[in-house]
Design an enzyme around this catalytic site. Structure first.
Site, PDB file in Angstrom:
ATOM      1  N   ASN A  17       0.834  -1.207   0.000  1.00 44.68           N
ATOM      2  CA  ASN A  17       0.000   0.000   0.000  1.00 44.68           C
ATOM      3  C   ASN A  17       0.865   1.253   0.000  1.00 44.68           C
ATOM      4  O   ASN A  17       1.993   1.258   0.480  1.00 44.68           O
ATOM      5  CB  ASN A  17      -0.991  -0.006   1.171  1.00 44.68           C
ATOM      6  CG  ASN A  17      -0.333   0.172   2.504  1.00 44.68           C
ATOM      7  OD1 ASN A  17       0.079   1.273   2.842  1.00 44.68           O
ATOM      8  ND2 ASN A  17      -0.220  -0.906   3.271  1.00 44.68           N
ATOM      9  N   LEU A  18       0.305   2.287  -0.564  1.00 45.49           N
ATOM     10  CA  LEU A  18       1.035   3.537  -0.790  1.00 45.49           C
ATOM     11  C   LEU A  18       1.439   4.228   0.508  1.00 45.49           C
ATOM     12  O   LEU A  18       2.536   4.780   0.611  1.00 45.49           O
ATOM     13  CB  LEU A  18       0.180   4.461  -1.659  1.00 45.49           C
ATOM     14  CG  LEU A  18       0.872   5.557  -2.419  1.00 45.49           C
ATOM     15  CD1 LEU A  18       2.050   5.050  -3.230  1.00 45.49           C
ATOM     16  CD2 LEU A  18      -0.114   6.260  -3.335  1.00 45.49           C
ATOM     17  N   ARG A  21       4.513   2.586   1.923  1.00 41.09           N
ATOM     18  CA  ARG A  21       5.683   2.896   1.078  1.00 41.09           C
ATOM     19  C   ARG A  21       6.202   4.300   1.356  1.00 41.09           C
ATOM     20  O   ARG A  21       7.410   4.529   1.426  1.00 41.09           O
ATOM     21  CB  ARG A  21       5.311   2.760  -0.387  1.00 41.09           C
ATOM     22  CG  ARG A  21       5.098   1.341  -0.799  1.00 41.09           C
ATOM     23  CD  ARG A  21       4.618   1.252  -2.207  1.00 41.09           C
ATOM     24  NE  ARG A  21       4.549  -0.153  -2.597  1.00 41.09           N
ATOM     25  CZ  ARG A  21       4.398  -0.573  -3.824  1.00 41.09           C
ATOM     26  NH1 ARG A  21       4.296   0.285  -4.818  1.00 41.09           N
ATOM     27  NH2 ARG A  21       4.345  -1.844  -4.078  1.00 41.09           N
ATOM     28  N   CYS A  57      13.380  10.914  -4.667  1.00 41.95           N
ATOM     29  CA  CYS A  57      12.816  10.011  -3.673  1.00 41.95           C
ATOM     30  C   CYS A  57      11.520   9.387  -4.194  1.00 41.95           C
ATOM     31  O   CYS A  57      11.010   9.779  -5.248  1.00 41.95           O
ATOM     32  CB  CYS A  57      12.564  10.749  -2.361  1.00 41.95           C
ATOM     33  SG  CYS A  57      11.168  11.886  -2.406  1.00 41.95           S
ATOM     34  N   CYS A  72      -7.164 -10.014  -4.396  1.00 41.68           N
ATOM     35  CA  CYS A  72      -6.681 -10.487  -3.098  1.00 41.68           C
ATOM     36  C   CYS A  72      -6.886  -9.428  -2.012  1.00 41.68           C
ATOM     37  O   CYS A  72      -7.219  -9.758  -0.880  1.00 41.68           O
ATOM     38  CB  CYS A  72      -5.217 -10.913  -3.182  1.00 41.68           C
ATOM     39  SG  CYS A  72      -4.089  -9.613  -3.707  1.00 41.68           S
TER      40      CYS A  72
END
Length: 112
Positions: A17-18, A21, A57, A72
């Site tokens: 998931n963002l 991260r 980045c 899923c």
């Protein structure tokens, strides 16, 4: 904790998931540790390397919001209201109102 991340020579990321991260990206930047970021979208995979002061980045380029969600995630780990909506619309609706013999992604245990 930044001190924990400073113990590593490099961090390899494979999160789903963002938000997670971004969090790891910020910790790597603060700890001055290179980040190897990887992920998939459907059958497509990508890997990027982020080194403070040398490359941009992970968050330097905006990431598009997903237009679809992996089955899923929808079936096993829904954590947002949109996941429940997608589950009901794409999976449950077909099961309730589709053809009787039609197999859906909800029928993972069912023999085909």
């Amino acid at each position: 904790d930044v001190d924990f991340f400073r113990k590593f020579d490099v961090v390899m990321n494979g999160l789903d998931n963002l938000e997670a991260r971004r969090h790891v990206n910020r910790l790597c930047l603060a700890a001055d540790v290179p980040l190897v970021e990887s992920g998939t979208t459907g059958y497509l995979g990508q890997v990027t390397v982020h080194i403070k002061g040398m490359t941009e980045c992970f968050e330097c380029q905006p990431k598009p919001a997903p237009k679809s969600y992996p089955v899923c995630t929808i079936r096993n780990t829904p954590d947002k209201p949109i996941h429940c909506i997608v589950w009901a619309k794409d999976l449950l609706f077909n099961r309730l109102f589709g053809k009787q013999d039609e197999v859906t992604d909800l029928d993972e245990q069912r023999e085909q």
